[in-house]
Design a protein around this motif. Structure first.
Motif, PDB file in Angstrom:
ATOM      1  N   ASN A  53       9.305  25.687 -31.725  1.00 44.97           N
ATOM      2  CA  ASN A  53       8.134  26.339 -31.126  1.00 44.97           C
ATOM      3  C   ASN A  53       8.376  27.829 -30.906  1.00 44.97           C
ATOM      4  N   VAL A  54       9.582  28.178 -30.441  1.00 42.98           N
ATOM      5  CA  VAL A  54       9.903  29.597 -30.229  1.00 42.98           C
ATOM      6  C   VAL A  54       9.897  30.353 -31.544  1.00 42.98           C
ATOM      7  N   SER A  56       8.231  29.578 -34.227  1.00 42.92           N
ATOM      8  CA  SER A  56       6.840  29.694 -34.692  1.00 42.92           C
ATOM      9  C   SER A  56       6.102  30.804 -33.964  1.00 42.92           C
ATOM     10  N   VAL A  57       6.336  30.909 -32.658  1.00 43.56           N
ATOM     11  CA  VAL A  57       5.683  31.983 -31.888  1.00 43.56           C
ATOM     12  C   VAL A  57       6.158  33.352 -32.362  1.00 43.56           C
ATOM     13  N   LEU A  60       4.533  34.101 -35.601  1.00 47.95           N
ATOM     14  CA  LEU A  60       3.131  34.416 -35.373  1.00 47.95           C
ATOM     15  C   LEU A  60       2.961  35.871 -34.926  1.00 47.95           C
ATOM     16  N   PHE A  61       3.803  36.307 -34.002  1.00 44.95           N
ATOM     17  CA  PHE A  61       3.729  37.691 -33.527  1.00 44.95           C
ATOM     18  C   PHE A  61       4.084  38.678 -34.648  1.00 44.95           C
ATOM     19  N   SER A 316       0.220  28.039 -38.553  1.00 51.30           N
ATOM     20  CA  SER A 316       1.255  27.994 -37.523  1.00 51.30           C
ATOM     21  C   SER A 316       0.700  27.466 -36.210  1.00 51.30           C
ATOM     22  N   VAL A 317      -0.502  27.916 -35.854  1.00 54.71           N
ATOM     23  CA  VAL A 317      -1.115  27.427 -34.613  1.00 54.71           C
ATOM     24  C   VAL A 317      -1.405  25.932 -34.714  1.00 54.71           C
ATOM     25  N   MET A 320       1.851  24.061 -34.380  1.00 54.44           N
ATOM     26  CA  MET A 320       2.326  24.037 -32.989  1.00 54.44           C
ATOM     27  C   MET A 320       1.530  23.045 -32.155  1.00 54.44           C
TER      28      MET A 320
END
Length: 339
Positions: A53-54, A56-57, A60-61, A316-317, A320
């Motif tokens: 999850n980290v 992926s975040v 995403l950023f 990605s969202v 997640m």
């Protein structure tokens, strides 16, 4: 009471075993989920999910940052293209030619008289034999009268002479004028250059042709008592509407004339030399450095990157959210099994 209990146990030994088995089964049913899940497996699974999850975040950023950079590039590209359209760049190119189209030299001598005119080669001008006396006129000349284009009242007299052509042989034209007397403190002869002597000869309205030349070209002067050396260069300018204008640039040098005539004279002698500076014709035009096809290709690439980044961010969202739902589902299953 103790003896009665012993007797009851001895009488029903199977009941006691069944009770013990039930107790053991209850105990195993309570302990079994804890033994199946263990203490290490859930923590490992939770740590892996957390790292995913980290990661992926972070991705995403990063893609959001790339999208912001792409939007800025689109804005900057369009702004630069509009700025370049407003401010074209001047381009100068040189074309080498062996022969020039003979220019026309228009003299306005006034009361002065043309004594001699000759074409010389290789920068060699022989000494004057009889300065101040009429000599050979070997140049192609034409005399014309026309009205002043600025006043439309004054009549002007012009002497048109064919200029040099052969730049490889350093062809030059040497002219000598004579002015018997003048009331002014300074004496000079006006002249102007136009691009083609042949156009003047072929023109049916020579007076109108000279009026247009005087309106379009600048005029210069050369003084009496000196030898004025004029070196010409040709500049062609292409306008935005596709038309082409021609002008001359000059480099002049003045040499003092030593009058060796025996008797002092009150008349003035004028000497002027015309030649080409170099065999290069300078062409000037405005060009727009911004290429619309390059800009379109760049914008297509930027928009493609934007769509790819948006698609990846959407996936990605979704991934997640799916991982989160799966984790919550497993957690609820474990809690229901424990309860």
């Amino acid at each position: 009471q103790l003896s009665e209990d012993v007797e009851r146990v001895s009488e029903n030994p199977t009941d006691e075993r069944e009770g013990e088995m039930e107790v053991h089964e209850d105990a195993s049913s309570v302990i079994l989920p804890d033994s199946e899940l263990g203490t290490t497996a859930p923590s490992l699974r939770f740590s892996k999910t957390c790292l995913k999850n980290v990661f992926s975040v972070i991705l995403l950023f990063i893609y959001l940052l790339l999208m912001a950079v792409a939007v800025f590039l689109v804005y900057q590209t369009i702004s630069d293209f509009r700025e370049k359209l407003k401010h074209p760049v001047m381009s100068v190119s040189y074309k080498e030619v062996p022969l020039y189209d003979a220019p026309g030299i228009a003299f306005y001598p006034g009361k002065a008289q043309l004594l001699s005119c000759k074409h010389h080669y290789y920068d060699h001008i022989p000494p004057l034999i009889n300065p101040g006396q009429p000599g050979d006129i070997e140049c192609t000349t034409q005399r014309i009268n026309y009205t002043d284009p600025f006043t439309n009242q004054t009549m002007k007299y012009a002497l048109i002479v064919q200029g040099p052509r052969d730049v490889k042989k350093k062809e030059l034209v040497f002219l000598q004028f004579h002015l018997n007397g003048t009331d002014q403190d300074f004496s000079a002869i006006d002249y102007l250059l136009f691009s083609s002597f042949q156009e003047f000869i072929n023109s049916p309205e020579k007076a109108e042709f000279m009026k247009d030349c005087e309106s379009s070209y600048s005029s210069w002067k050369f003084s009496g008592g000196f030898r004025t050396w004029v070196k010409m260069s040709l500049v062609k300018t292409k306008e935005e509407d596709g038309s082409e204008t021609v002008e001359f640039k000059q480099e002049t040098s003045v040499v003092n004339y030593i009058d060796q005539r025996t008797k002092p004279r009150s008349d003035q002698l004028f000497f002027v030399v015309f030649e080409w500076k170099d065999p290069f014709i300078q062409t000037v035009q405005d060009i727009i450095t911004a290429n619309p096809w390059n800009m379109i290709a760049l914008l297509c690439g930027i928009f493609l990157a934007l769509f790819k980044a948006a698609d990846f961010a959407k996936l990605s969202v979704k991934w997640m959210i799916k991982i989160r739902k799966r984790h919550l589902k497993r957690r609820s299953q474990v809690m229901n099994h424990i309860s």
